[in-house]
Structure formats: structure tokens, C-alpha cells
Design a protein around this motif. Structure first.
Motif, PDB file in Angstrom:
ATOM      1  N   LYS A  59       0.838  -1.207   0.000  1.00  0.00           N
ATOM      2  CA  LYS A  59       0.000   0.000   0.000  1.00  0.00           C
ATOM      3  C   LYS A  59       0.871   1.254   0.000  1.00  0.00           C
ATOM      4  O   LYS A  59       0.612   2.210  -0.732  1.00  0.00           O
ATOM      5  CB  LYS A  59      -0.917  -0.004   1.222  1.00  0.00           C
ATOM      6  N   LEU A  60       1.925   1.244   0.822  1.00  0.00           N
ATOM      7  CA  LEU A  60       2.802   2.406   0.910  1.00  0.00           C
ATOM      8  C   LEU A  60       3.617   2.588  -0.371  1.00  0.00           C
ATOM      9  O   LEU A  60       3.926   3.720  -0.752  1.00  0.00           O
ATOM     10  CB  LEU A  60       3.739   2.257   2.108  1.00  0.00           C
ATOM     11  N   TYR A  61       3.937   1.494  -1.029  1.00  0.00           N
ATOM     12  CA  TYR A  61       4.678   1.531  -2.299  1.00  0.00           C
ATOM     13  C   TYR A  61       3.956   2.406  -3.321  1.00  0.00           C
ATOM     14  O   TYR A  61       4.589   3.172  -4.059  1.00  0.00           O
ATOM     15  CB  TYR A  61       4.831   0.099  -2.809  1.00  0.00           C
ATOM     16  N   GLU A  62       2.640   2.311  -3.347  1.00  0.00           N
ATOM     17  CA  GLU A  62       1.844   3.096  -4.300  1.00  0.00           C
ATOM     18  C   GLU A  62       1.918   4.587  -4.002  1.00  0.00           C
ATOM     19  O   GLU A  62       1.653   5.412  -4.875  1.00  0.00           O
ATOM     20  CB  GLU A  62       0.381   2.635  -4.261  1.00  0.00           C
ATOM     21  N   HIS A  63       2.266   4.946  -2.776  1.00  0.00           N
ATOM     22  CA  HIS A  63       2.335   6.358  -2.376  1.00  0.00           C
ATOM     23  C   HIS A  63       3.777   6.815  -2.180  1.00  0.00           C
ATOM     24  O   HIS A  63       4.030   7.826  -1.531  1.00  0.00           O
ATOM     25  CB  HIS A  63       1.537   6.570  -1.090  1.00  0.00           C
ATOM     26  N   SER A  64       4.715   6.047  -2.758  1.00  0.00           N
ATOM     27  CA  SER A  64       6.143   6.354  -2.602  1.00  0.00           C
ATOM     28  C   SER A  64       6.822   6.426  -3.955  1.00  0.00           C
ATOM     29  O   SER A  64       7.983   6.000  -4.110  1.00  0.00           O
ATOM     30  CB  SER A  64       6.822   5.275  -1.743  1.00  0.00           C
ATOM     31  N   ALA A  65       6.099   6.941  -4.965  1.00  0.00           N
ATOM     32  CA  ALA A  65       6.621   7.015  -6.331  1.00  0.00           C
ATOM     33  C   ALA A  65       7.080   5.643  -6.820  1.00  0.00           C
ATOM     34  O   ALA A  65       7.979   5.536  -7.654  1.00  0.00           O
ATOM     35  CB  ALA A  65       7.756   8.029  -6.429  1.00  0.00           C
ATOM     36  N   GLN A  67       8.907   3.400  -5.531  1.00  0.00           N
ATOM     37  CA  GLN A  67      10.313   3.103  -5.312  1.00  0.00           C
ATOM     38  C   GLN A  67      10.436   1.716  -4.679  1.00  0.00           C
ATOM     39  O   GLN A  67       9.813   1.431  -3.662  1.00  0.00           O
ATOM     40  CB  GLN A  67      10.944   4.162  -4.407  1.00  0.00           C
ATOM     41  N   GLN A  68      11.257   0.869  -5.277  1.00  0.00           N
ATOM     42  CA  GLN A  68      11.294  -0.537  -4.890  1.00  0.00           C
ATOM     43  C   GLN A  68      11.843  -0.770  -3.476  1.00  0.00           C
ATOM     44  O   GLN A  68      11.610  -1.826  -2.886  1.00  0.00           O
ATOM     45  CB  GLN A  68      12.107  -1.349  -5.898  1.00  0.00           C
ATOM     46  N   GLN A  69      12.531   0.227  -2.925  1.00  0.00           N
ATOM     47  CA  GLN A  69      13.036   0.066  -1.559  1.00  0.00           C
ATOM     48  C   GLN A  69      11.901  -0.248  -0.577  1.00  0.00           C
ATOM     49  O   GLN A  69      12.091  -0.986   0.393  1.00  0.00           O
ATOM     50  CB  GLN A  69      13.757   1.337  -1.075  1.00  0.00           C
ATOM     51  N   ILE A  70      10.753   0.320  -0.838  1.00  0.00           N
ATOM     52  CA  ILE A  70       9.606   0.119   0.057  1.00  0.00           C
ATOM     53  C   ILE A  70       9.179  -1.349   0.054  1.00  0.00           C
ATOM     54  O   ILE A  70       8.797  -1.899   1.090  1.00  0.00           O
ATOM     55  CB  ILE A  70       8.427   1.021  -0.363  1.00  0.00           C
ATOM     56  N   LEU A  71       9.262  -1.992  -1.081  1.00  0.00           N
ATOM     57  CA  LEU A  71       8.839  -3.390  -1.188  1.00  0.00           C
ATOM     58  C   LEU A  71       9.909  -4.364  -0.710  1.00  0.00           C
ATOM     59  O   LEU A  71       9.591  -5.413  -0.148  1.00  0.00           O
ATOM     60  CB  LEU A  71       8.477  -3.721  -2.641  1.00  0.00           C
ATOM     61  N   THR A  72      11.166  -4.044  -0.950  1.00  0.00           N
ATOM     62  CA  THR A  72      12.225  -5.010  -0.675  1.00  0.00           C
ATOM     63  C   THR A  72      12.849  -4.871   0.711  1.00  0.00           C
ATOM     64  O   THR A  72      13.558  -5.776   1.154  1.00  0.00           O
ATOM     65  CB  THR A  72      13.333  -4.895  -1.740  1.00  0.00           C
TER      66      THR A  72
END
Length: 210
Positions: A59-65, A67-72
């Protein structure tokens, strides 16, 4: 590692190894380090939100441009400011001082009255801007601790704070997201790990006064 070697080792990690998680004892250390961060007047007008579940990360990934850091990352640290810094907030601080240090009222009262008067004169915007400055102190402290513990991190301003607040229900907690710090362990194929640091020459940023 020495402090300088730790700082040379760290970099803004762009890709984390999803299979490696930061141990809970290290997370506990970061929590304590956050709480020990120096802040203006010692008021600690901030809170730290920690996210580790994948569903929330997506969910936060969608609001963080995106950026793959949020997912990994292993964990997402979200640095927040308090939005209700009023008389009660200040009084609670002095109550803690008295309980922990047993400082007499005659010593505390002049500083207490100064802070109450000073903050009553400030607008909400001014208070929040002051609180944001304390968040930058906190994230700098945590980045240094992460480097010393060989935990990779990537400080981020590129996110939609309002969407973060909505997703995590931060408004009802009386806080606002300000900075984001994904942490974990660098992926072997993160090309940024091998880049040389680019910094201005030391004599260009330091002024020694005789």
C-alpha cells in the motif's frame, strides 16, 4: 568498525535483499536509539512508526513514487511529528523530569513558564516546522546507528505524506508522517553499493577559525 569506516560503508540503498530480515534485537536497539535522540528543549515532539508486513508495504509503495526500496526492505521506519504540542504536552514533559530526577519546582518553574509562554505565541505551522527539524535530528542519529550495526538504509522524502497518514491512520493518533527510512540488507545486485562516494573536498566544507 570505526565511525569513519561505518560512514564510508553506508550508502542510500536502492535495492534490499528481500530474504534477509533485520533481527528483532536490532530493531529494539533502533527503537531505543530513536528515543535517545537529542531534541530541542528535550520535548521529543516525534514518534516512530514501524511497518514490516508485506501487505502494508504494498500500500505504501503506491504512495512512494513506486520506489522498490519500500517493497524489498525488511522494515519501513516512518518518522512522524506530534500535531498537538500544547500546554498539556509541555506539562507532561516537566512531570517526567520531576518524577525521574526529583528536581524541585523552584528550579523547574522558570524554564516551564518560559516554554509555555513561548509555545503559546507560536502558530500551529511554526510549531510543526520546529517539530520537523527534530525529525531530521532523529533520522541522522538512526542512520549513524544503522551504519555502525551494518544495517542498510535509504532516507526518503519522495512520498505522499497525506496518503501515508490515511493508510496508517496516523491523523487519529495525533501525528503526521515526515520522513521515511526503509532498512534491511543490500541486495548483491544493487549496483549503487559499489559506487564511489561523491563529496565536496574537506577544505571546501570546513572553515577552521584561528
Amino acid at each position: 568498525m570505526s565511525n569513519i569506516k561505518s560512514l564510508q560503508w553506508r550508502y542510500a540503498t536502492k535495492k534490499f535483499d528481500e530474504t534477509k530480515k533485520v533481527p528483532e534485537e536490532k530493531i529494539s536497539m533502533l527503537k531505543t536509539s530513536f528515543n535517545l535522540t537529542p531534541t530541542s528543549y528535550g520535548l521529543q515532539p516525534l514518534k516512530l512508526v514501524i511497518v514490516k508486513d508485506d501487505a502494508t508495504k504494498k500500500k505504501l509503495y503506491e504512495h512512494s513514487a513506486k520506489q522498490q526500496q519500500i517493497l524489498t526492505a525488511s522494515h519501513i521506519l516512518i518518522f512522524c511529528i506530534e500535531t498537538n504540542i500544547d500546554d498539556n504536552f509541555i506539562e507532561e514533559n516537566f512531570k517526567r523530569i520531576k518524577e525521574i530526577r526529583e528536581t524541585p519546582d523552584e528550579i523547574l518553574n522558570p524554564f516551564r513558564e518560559f516554554l509555555l509562554g513561548d509555545f503559546r505565541k507560536r502558530s500551529q505551522e511554526e510549531i510543526e516546522n520546529w517539530a520537523v527539524n527534530q525529525v531530521y535530528l532523529a533520522i541522522g542519529n538512526i542512520l549513524n546507528v544503522c551504519a555502525a550495526e551494518k544495517i542498510d538504509a535509504c532516507p526518503m522524502e519522495g512520498f505522499d505524506a497525506k496518503k501515508y497518514d490515511e493508510t496508517l491512520n496516523l491523523t487519529e493518533k495525533g501525528i503526521k508522517s515526515t520522513l521515511v527510512l526503509p532498512i534491511g540488507y543490500r541486495a548483491e545486485d544493487d549496483i549503487f553499493a559499489d559506487f564511489e562516494k561523491v563529496r565536496r573536498p574537506l577544505d571546501d566544507v570546513i572553515i577552521d577559525l584561528d
